[in-house]
Design an enzyme around this catalytic site. Structure first.
Site, short mmCIF file in Angstrom:
data_model
loop_
_atom_site.label_atom_id
_atom_site.label_comp_id
_atom_site.label_asym_id
_atom_site.label_seq_id
_atom_site.Cartn_x
_atom_site.Cartn_y
_atom_site.Cartn_z
N HIS A 220 42.92 4.91 13.25
CA HIS A 220 43.83 3.95 13.89
C HIS A 220 44.09 4.25 15.37
CE1 HIS A 220 46.66 7.20 13.09
NE2 HIS A 220 47.43 6.67 14.01
C1 UD1 Z 1 52.08 4.46 15.57
C2 UD1 Z 1 52.25 5.74 16.41
C3 UD1 Z 1 51.14 6.72 16.06
C4 UD1 Z 1 51.08 6.96 14.55
C5 UD1 Z 1 50.91 5.63 13.85
C6 UD1 Z 1 50.82 5.79 12.35
C7 UD1 Z 1 53.21 5.42 18.66
C8 UD1 Z 1 52.90 5.52 20.09
N1 UD1 Z 1 52.13 5.47 17.82
O1 UD1 Z 1 50.87 3.86 15.98
O2 UD1 Z 1 51.40 7.95 16.71
O3 UD1 Z 1 50.01 7.83 14.26
O4 UD1 Z 1 52.03 4.81 14.20
O5 UD1 Z 1 50.74 4.56 11.71
O6 UD1 Z 1 54.35 5.31 18.28
N2 UD1 Z 1 51.60 -3.31 12.64
C9 UD1 Z 1 51.72 -4.07 11.52
N3 UD1 Z 1 52.70 -3.76 10.64
C10 UD1 Z 1 53.55 -2.71 10.83
C11 UD1 Z 1 53.42 -1.98 12.00
C12 UD1 Z 1 52.44 -2.26 12.89
O7 UD1 Z 1 50.96 -5.02 11.31
O8 UD1 Z 1 54.41 -2.48 9.97
C13 UD1 Z 1 50.51 -3.61 13.59
C14 UD1 Z 1 50.95 -4.49 14.73
O9 UD1 Z 1 49.91 -5.33 15.05
C15 UD1 Z 1 51.16 -3.50 15.86
C16 UD1 Z 1 50.09 -2.46 15.55
O10 UD1 Z 1 50.02 -2.42 14.13
O11 UD1 Z 1 51.04 -4.08 17.11
C17 UD1 Z 1 50.38 -1.11 16.08
O12 UD1 Z 1 51.68 -0.64 15.66
P1 UD1 Z 1 52.50 0.40 16.57
O13 UD1 Z 1 53.73 0.81 15.90
O14 UD1 Z 1 52.62 -0.15 17.96
O15 UD1 Z 1 51.52 1.63 16.71
P2 UD1 Z 1 50.56 2.35 15.65
O16 UD1 Z 1 49.16 2.10 16.05
O17 UD1 Z 1 50.94 2.01 14.25
#
Ligand code: UD1
Length: 390
Positions: A220
């Protein structure tokens, strides 16, 4: 403890936001709950504040359910956004909460955007900041998590370290050693507790696989999934490798979105040995990890968990903030170059892999050590915290 003091230092905020936070807060909350008697008051010392960074049930609710974490008392509901927007929104909303609730301390975990945002809001309100999993450094400032770690540690009043490199890094950065406590790894506490039940699931059989007869994949990180060329190379490689050993691939929403946008969905079609599934709950993931022949991942937590379980781990990154997993554990850095990954994969399949050693203080009791130190500070009227709530 005097009554007046008790009132002043009433409630600690335990901040959680994203998936990797949930398995880390569970043991600390459990130990704080159990240690209520330490003060002799029986009053709750803590509450859970959920920022809402992760919100899907599969990324969030199911972890609370499985790990028996009490429901959050405060939900900020921030959701997704760019790094700046998400961090700013958490900062603003947590500040509003903290102004009203005046927490005794703000306890943040790991390195996600919720960690740095709440630490920053708290410190500006002169609320002491406690950082669990402090001192880890990848020395790679292109990683958002590295920025979050650096900033959070510099703001923290009490820093709980999970592995020896954390002590060295904080000392080199000039952090007062009186604030730094080597307590071990809370993520391993959760693993130790959940492993027996997880093993019973034998989840691989649901995919027609046998223990030791498959690999587990997770991906990811922006460095692996945001550039369609890199992602495409990796997905085709996985598809190839699955001909040698079946692979199970629970796909993070960020990765799924990137693969769909890059038109790469077809890579998984008609590939019976490449089982792609939605994100899976904690226990199911632990079961798949414990039974795997090999794990291929860019997750920080899974580097640690595989080391504890003595399962070979190909870390699809050029660096790690968790070097003990390389020196004592079972992980090897393989980047995202197909040749390097393939060669490491062959090494595992031909049993040319290190077995790994036990890692100091990864013993299932880090949460208790953390709670003990927090209670000590609170009982002393928190003199070691740099500021007192107004
Ligand atoms: C975040 C953490 C990362 C961790 C990861 C584990 C930061 C900078 N990054 O990254 O260190 O390893 O979580 O999962 O905080 N999304 C969904 N549903 C959700 C959450 C997210 O669909 O419940 C999608 C959305 O499109 C979102 C993307 O995932 O834009 C990324 O989510 P985000 O929380 O920004 O960062 P992660 O890549 O999950």
């Amino acid at each position: 403890m005097r009554k007046g003091k008790m009132k002043e230092f009433r409630v600690i905020d335990i901040v959680a936001g994203a998936r990797p936070n949930f398995m880390k807060i569970a043991p600390v909350v459990r130990a704080l709950k159990a240690g209520g008697q330490v003060s002799g008051s029986g009053k709750p010392f803590w509450r859970i504040v959920h920022t809402g960074q992760h919100y899907d049930f599969a990324m969030n609710g199911v972890f609370f359910e499985q790990l028996g974490i009490p429901s959050p008392s405060v939900h900020l509901g921030v959701g997704s956004g760019s790094h700046g927007a998400q961090t700013a929104r958490i900062l603003e909303l947590y500040e509003a909460h903290a102004v009203k609730a005046r927490p005794a301390a703000t306890v943040v975990f790991g390195d996600v955007n919720s960690t740095v945002a709440c630490a920053l809001a708290a410190v500006k309100l002169q609320v002491p900041v406690v950082h669990v999993e402090a001192g880890l450094r990848s020395f790679d400032r292109s990683m958002p998590e590295e920025i979050n770690r650096l900033v959070t540690d510099t703001l923290s009043d009490l820093l709980f370290v999970s592995e020896p490199s954390g002590l060295e890094n904080l000392s080199r950065e000039g952090i007062d050693e009186g604030k730094v406590k080597f307590v071990g790894n809370v993520m391993i506490d959760t693993l130790v507790r959940e492993l027996p039940e997880a093993r019973n699931l034998r989840l691989c059989r649901r995919f027609g696989l046998e223990p030791g007869g498959y690999g587990l994949v997770t991906l990811h990180r922006p460095s692996n999934v945001d550039d369609p060329r890199v992602l495409s190379r990796l997905l085709f490689l996985l598809s190839d490798l699955s001909r040698e050993l079946p692979l199970v691939f629970p796909m993070h929403p960020r990765t799924k979105k990137a693969a769909d946008q890059a038109g790469l969905g077809h890579v998984f079609e008609n590939k019976p040995n490449l089982v792609v599934v939605d994100p899976i709950p904690y226990r199911e993931n632990l079961c798949l990890m414990a039974d795997a022949r090999v794990v291929l991942t860019d997750s920080g937590g899974m580097q640690e968990e595989t080391s504890f379980l003595h399962i070979p781990c190909l870390t699809l990154r050029e660096n790690t903030e968790r070097p003990v997993t390389l020196t004592r554990g079972t992980s090897r850095l393989v980047g995202n170059d197909p040749q390097r990954i393939r060669s490491a994969f062959e090494d595992v399949l031909s049993d040319r892999w290190k077995k790994g050693e036990d890692i100091p203080l990864w013993d299932g009791h880090a949460g208790e050590r953390i709670a003990g130190i927090i209670f000590e500070f609170m009982a002393q009227g928190a003199p070691a915290f740099s500021c007192k709530p107004k």
